[in-house]
Design an enzyme around this catalytic site. Structure first.
Site, PDB file in Angstrom:
ATOM      1  N   THR A   1       1.146   3.559   2.369  1.00  0.00           N
ATOM      2  CA  THR A   1       1.886   3.774   3.623  1.00  0.00           C
ATOM      3  C   THR A   1       3.114   2.869   3.649  1.00  0.00           C
ATOM      4  O   THR A   1       4.211   3.280   4.038  1.00  0.00           O
ATOM      5  CB  THR A   1       0.973   3.509   4.843  1.00  0.00           C
ATOM      6  OG1 THR A   1      -0.304   4.098   4.598  1.00  0.00           O
ATOM      7  CG2 THR A   1       1.564   4.094   6.110  1.00  0.00           C
TER       8      THR A   1
ATOM      9  N   ALA B   1      -3.378  -0.293   7.028  1.00  0.00           N
ATOM     10  CA  ALA B   1      -4.733  -0.810   7.220  1.00  0.00           C
ATOM     11  C   ALA B   1      -5.719   0.191   6.618  1.00  0.00           C
ATOM     12  O   ALA B   1      -5.397   1.369   6.455  1.00  0.00           O
ATOM     13  CB  ALA B   1      -5.029  -1.011   8.701  1.00  0.00           C
TER      14      ALA B   1
ATOM     15  N   GLU C   1      -0.975 -10.904   2.796  1.00  0.00           N
ATOM     16  CA  GLU C   1      -0.744 -10.115   4.014  1.00  0.00           C
ATOM     17  C   GLU C   1      -1.094 -10.935   5.254  1.00  0.00           C
ATOM     18  O   GLU C   1      -0.370 -10.922   6.250  1.00  0.00           O
ATOM     19  CB  GLU C   1      -1.585  -8.833   3.973  1.00  0.00           C
ATOM     20  CG  GLU C   1      -1.105  -7.837   2.928  1.00  0.00           C
ATOM     21  CD  GLU C   1      -2.018  -6.638   2.751  1.00  0.00           C
ATOM     22  OE1 GLU C   1      -1.572  -5.646   2.158  1.00  0.00           O
ATOM     23  OE2 GLU C   1      -3.189  -6.683   3.188  1.00  0.00           O
TER      24      GLU C   1
ATOM     25  N   GLY D   1      -7.688  -3.160   0.882  1.00  0.00           N
ATOM     26  CA  GLY D   1      -7.987  -2.114  -0.087  1.00  0.00           C
ATOM     27  C   GLY D   1      -7.112  -2.221  -1.326  1.00  0.00           C
ATOM     28  O   GLY D   1      -7.523  -1.866  -2.430  1.00  0.00           O
TER      29      GLY D   1
ATOM     30  N   GLY E   1       0.818  -1.213   0.000  1.00  0.00           N
ATOM     31  CA  GLY E   1       0.000   0.000   0.000  1.00  0.00           C
ATOM     32  C   GLY E   1       0.846   1.254   0.000  1.00  0.00           C
ATOM     33  O   GLY E   1       2.084   1.192  -0.002  1.00  0.00           O
TER      34      GLY E   1
HETATM   35  C1  5RP Z   1      -3.532  -3.609   0.958  1.00  0.00           C
HETATM   36  C2  5RP Z   1      -3.851  -3.147   2.330  1.00  0.00           C
HETATM   37  C3  5RP Z   1      -3.344  -1.806   2.744  1.00  0.00           C
HETATM   38  O1  5RP Z   1      -2.598  -1.944   3.907  1.00  0.00           O
HETATM   39  C4  5RP Z   1      -4.504  -0.882   2.989  1.00  0.00           C
HETATM   40  O2  5RP Z   1      -5.313  -0.842   1.830  1.00  0.00           O
HETATM   41  C5  5RP Z   1      -4.024   0.535   3.334  1.00  0.00           C
HETATM   42  O3  5RP Z   1      -3.462   1.119   2.202  1.00  0.00           O
HETATM   43  P1  5RP Z   1      -2.802   2.567   2.217  1.00  0.00           P
HETATM   44  O4  5RP Z   1      -1.567   2.480   3.056  1.00  0.00           O
HETATM   45  O5  5RP Z   1      -2.503   2.836   0.770  1.00  0.00           O
HETATM   46  O6  5RP Z   1      -3.794   3.541   2.778  1.00  0.00           O
HETATM   47  O7  5RP Z   1      -4.493  -3.804   3.113  1.00  0.00           O
HETATM   48  O8  5RP Z   1      -4.166  -4.813   0.653  1.00  0.00           O
END
Ligand code: 5RP
Length: 218
Positions: free
Chosen positions: A31, A83, A103, A96, A29
């Site tokens: 982050t 997350a 994961e 997401g 993701g």
């Molecule tokens: C990917 C995930 C990510 O950790 C989650 O969608 C958060 O994403 P971001 O850091 O882009 O906000 O679960 O499968």
């Protein structure tokens, strides 16, 4: 401070939990992309990384970090991931980015799960973010009907094939009062590979980036 800057601060704060010569589990993701940049700055101090997605593997390798196969290691001290939502019990909705299955596997192996988020991800009740569910393609209609019976509004994520060759159904309108029970219930639907509730394996440490700096919750 922008949301991305808060994500970056939380991600860099995770470096304090990385021990010398360790293997680091790496999530997926935006982050985590910041975390991979941070990890690259200490790459000579770690043995390598175990990755949760093709996306993270590509970035890790581009930055010169050795990527190891999970099957070649017996212990993983730490897993760092973002997350989509996190509650006070450190239970999460993830997926997401459609990487939830790998994961969850890497998180299961890791001794410590460090969750890195910006403050917008904190919630009282999980479920406003549609719950991602990875399904075997031939089961997608069946699983959708079963989700409707649980009160959800399932929407097949268009144009997405997971790293495992499967589909993602996003379950909208789920009121998640007992995440542990729902996680198990969803796992019991035939055709579901994984659901995005991380309740059985919640986070151990949460780093929350906000305009006031990054808060550490243990
Ligand atoms: C990917 C995930 C990510 O950790 C989650 O969608 C958060 O994403 P971001 O850091 O882009 O906000 O679960 O499968």
């Amino acid at each position: 401070m922008t949301q991305d800057e808060m994500k970056r601060d939380a991600a860099w704060a995770a470096l304090q939990f990385i021990s010398k010569d360790s293997i680091v589990g790496v999530g997926t993701g935006s982050t985590v992309d910041h975390f991979i940049n941070a990890l690259a700055s200490i790459k000579d101090k770690v043995r390598g990384a175990v990755s949760s997605s093709v996306q993270s593997t590509v970035k890790l390798q581009q930055l010169g970090i050795t990527v190891l196969d999970l099957n070649d290691i017996t212990e993983l001290s730490i897993y760092v991931d973002g997350a989509d939502e996190i509650n006070a019990q450190k239970q999460m909705i993830k997926g997401g980015g459609a990487a939830l299955t790998r994961e969850k596997i890497v998180a299961a192996v890791a001794k410590t799960f460090v969750c890195i988020v910006d403050s917008s991800k904190q919630v009282e009740l999980l479920g406003r973010f549609p719950l991602p569910i990875e399904v075997i393609p031939m089961a997608s209609s069946y699983v959708s009907r079963e989700l409707q019976k649980l009160g959800a509004r399932p929407i097949l994520r268009q144009g997405v094939i997971t790293d495992n060759g499967n589909l993602i159904i996003d379950a909208h309108n789920l009121l998640i009062s007992d995440a542990l029970v729902l996680e198990q219930q969803l796992n019991n639907i035939v055709g579901v590979v994984t659901n995005g509730l991380f309740a059985r394996r919640a986070a151990d440490i949460v780093l929350i980036g906000s305009t006031n700096g990054t808060q550490v919750i243990k």
